[in-house]
Design an enzyme around this catalytic site. Structure first.
Site, PDB file in Angstrom:
ATOM      1  N   CYS A  95      -3.161   0.480   9.636  1.00  0.00           N
ATOM      2  CA  CYS A  95      -4.157  -0.489   9.125  1.00  0.00           C
ATOM      3  C   CYS A  95      -5.172  -0.924  10.165  1.00  0.00           C
ATOM      4  O   CYS A  95      -6.266  -1.357   9.824  1.00  0.00           O
ATOM      5  CB  CYS A  95      -3.486  -1.765   8.644  1.00  0.00           C
ATOM      6  SG  CYS A  95      -1.904  -1.568   7.928  1.00  0.00           S
ATOM      7  N   HIS A 142       0.826  -1.207   0.000  1.00  0.00           N
ATOM      8  CA  HIS A 142       0.000   0.000   0.000  1.00  0.00           C
ATOM      9  C   HIS A 142       0.860   1.257   0.000  1.00  0.00           C
ATOM     10  O   HIS A 142       1.984   1.251   0.513  1.00  0.00           O
ATOM     11  CB  HIS A 142      -0.885   0.038   1.252  1.00  0.00           C
ATOM     12  CG  HIS A 142      -1.996  -0.951   1.259  1.00  0.00           C
ATOM     13  ND1 HIS A 142      -2.287  -1.764   2.334  1.00  0.00           N
ATOM     14  CD2 HIS A 142      -2.923  -1.255   0.311  1.00  0.00           C
ATOM     15  CE1 HIS A 142      -3.329  -2.524   2.052  1.00  0.00           C
ATOM     16  NE2 HIS A 142      -3.733  -2.245   0.831  1.00  0.00           N
TER      17      HIS A 142
HETATM   18  C1  CIR Z   1      -3.712  -7.723   3.189  1.00  0.00           C
HETATM   19  O1  CIR Z   1      -2.885  -8.216   2.419  1.00  0.00           O
HETATM   20  O2  CIR Z   1      -4.740  -7.165   2.790  1.00  0.00           O
HETATM   21  C2  CIR Z   1      -3.464  -7.811   4.676  1.00  0.00           C
HETATM   22  N1  CIR Z   1      -2.754  -9.013   4.947  1.00  0.00           N
HETATM   23  C3  CIR Z   1      -2.689  -6.607   5.146  1.00  0.00           C
HETATM   24  C4  CIR Z   1      -3.441  -5.325   5.027  1.00  0.00           C
HETATM   25  C5  CIR Z   1      -2.701  -4.163   5.585  1.00  0.00           C
HETATM   26  N2  CIR Z   1      -3.484  -2.988   5.524  1.00  0.00           N
HETATM   27  C6  CIR Z   1      -2.993  -1.767   5.348  1.00  0.00           C
HETATM   28  O3  CIR Z   1      -1.814  -1.595   5.100  1.00  0.00           O
HETATM   29  N3  CIR Z   1      -3.846  -0.744   5.344  1.00  0.00           N
END
Ligand code: CIR
Length: 261
Positions: free
Chosen positions: A253, A166
């Site tokens: 997140c 991200h």
């Molecule tokens: C994913 O791959 O969607 C999750 N394992 C990690 C999401 C992390 N979210 C973020 O950076 N906003």
């Protein structure tokens, strides 16, 4: 309105199914009990900054649902349910709709097309940056713009470096025009005109920090970043997020922060 001032946060605890969460590189599954403890401490840190926490139910059907930032964008004018760009997470939006509707009522909107993960959205004092990534595309950015430009936001799209999950995996807004980011993201020029603080060598993992009111939270284990930020006058606190990190998750997140006047 200062984008680093918050008085509320929405969080969702990890589910036992988190051991099956998505990850780009497998460094082992998170330990569920440790993850729950770390999540509790994360909530406590937010509360210590004066935030009122709304805690949603854990969702066993969605291993990545602890990363609640990806399903919505919360702004003082209203919230927008997003469309995460990976199929296993799409259902998290429906599962969050009623909870967000309870908070935002008729100020809750929904992205109608394209894809955006909330981790690709950065709000600064001058603009809302949407990082184009493997999860977020221009169609989604355009759809979001239609919803929030009437609220007065200036939107721009920027690249997310290849191989980076991200936009905010590599950056955080620290307020007063300052940005903490990795050298590879700074090199794209997206933060030209900002006061850029690059993560020190070997510490790209510190780029996803979280400025909340008077404090900058960084993940534990990045002493040089802590030193650089402290020397710049920031009040820095560390939070251990080792288990979230095994699933490519960072500090931002795990909450949807908001300021509700
Ligand atoms: C994913 O791959 O969607 C999750 N394992 C990690 C999401 C992390 N979210 C973020 O950076 N906003």
């Amino acid at each position: 309105m200062n984008p680093c001032i918050f008085n509320r946060a929405i969080v969702r605890p990890p589910s036992a199914s988190c051991v099956h969460g998505l990850r780009a590189r497998d460094v082992g599954a998170p330990d569920f009990a440790t993850f729950v403890n770390q999540h509790d401490r994360y909530k406590a840190a937010l509360r210590d900054q004066g935030l009122e926490i709304a805690e949603l139910q854990a969702l066993e059907a969605f291993p990545d649902s602890v990363f609640v930032e990806d399903v919505a964008l919360c702004l003082p004018q209203g919230a927008v349910l997003l469309r995460p760009g990976t199929p296993s997470r799409a259902g998290e939006v429906k599962a969050s709709r009623d909870d967000l509707a309870r908070i935002y009522a008729d100020r809750l909107h929904s992205l109608q097309e394209g894809h955006i993960d909330g981790g690709d959205i950065m709000l600064t004092d001058r603009e809302l940056i949407i990082g184009l990534s493997s999860r977020t595309n221009r169609l989604g950015a355009g759809a979001l713009e239609q919803i929030i430009s009437p609220w007065g936001y200036r939107i721009c799209c920027a690249p997310t470096p290849k191989g980076v999950l991200h936009f905010k995996s590599d950056s955080s807004y620290l307020g007063d025009n300052a940005v903490l980011c990795t050298p590879r993201l700074a090199a794209t020029g997206v933060f030209d005109g900002y006061d850029v603080i690059e993560t020190p060598s070997g510490e790209v993992g510190a780029a996803n920090a979280l400025r909340i009111n008077d404090v900058v939270f960084i993940p534990s284990g990045y002493p040089e970043t802590q030193r650089v930020l402290s020397n710049r006058g920031y009040a820095v606190e560390t939070i251990d997020i080792s288990e979230a990190a095994k699933l490519d998750g960072g500090l931002s997140c795990m909450s949807l922060r908001a300021f509700q006047p």
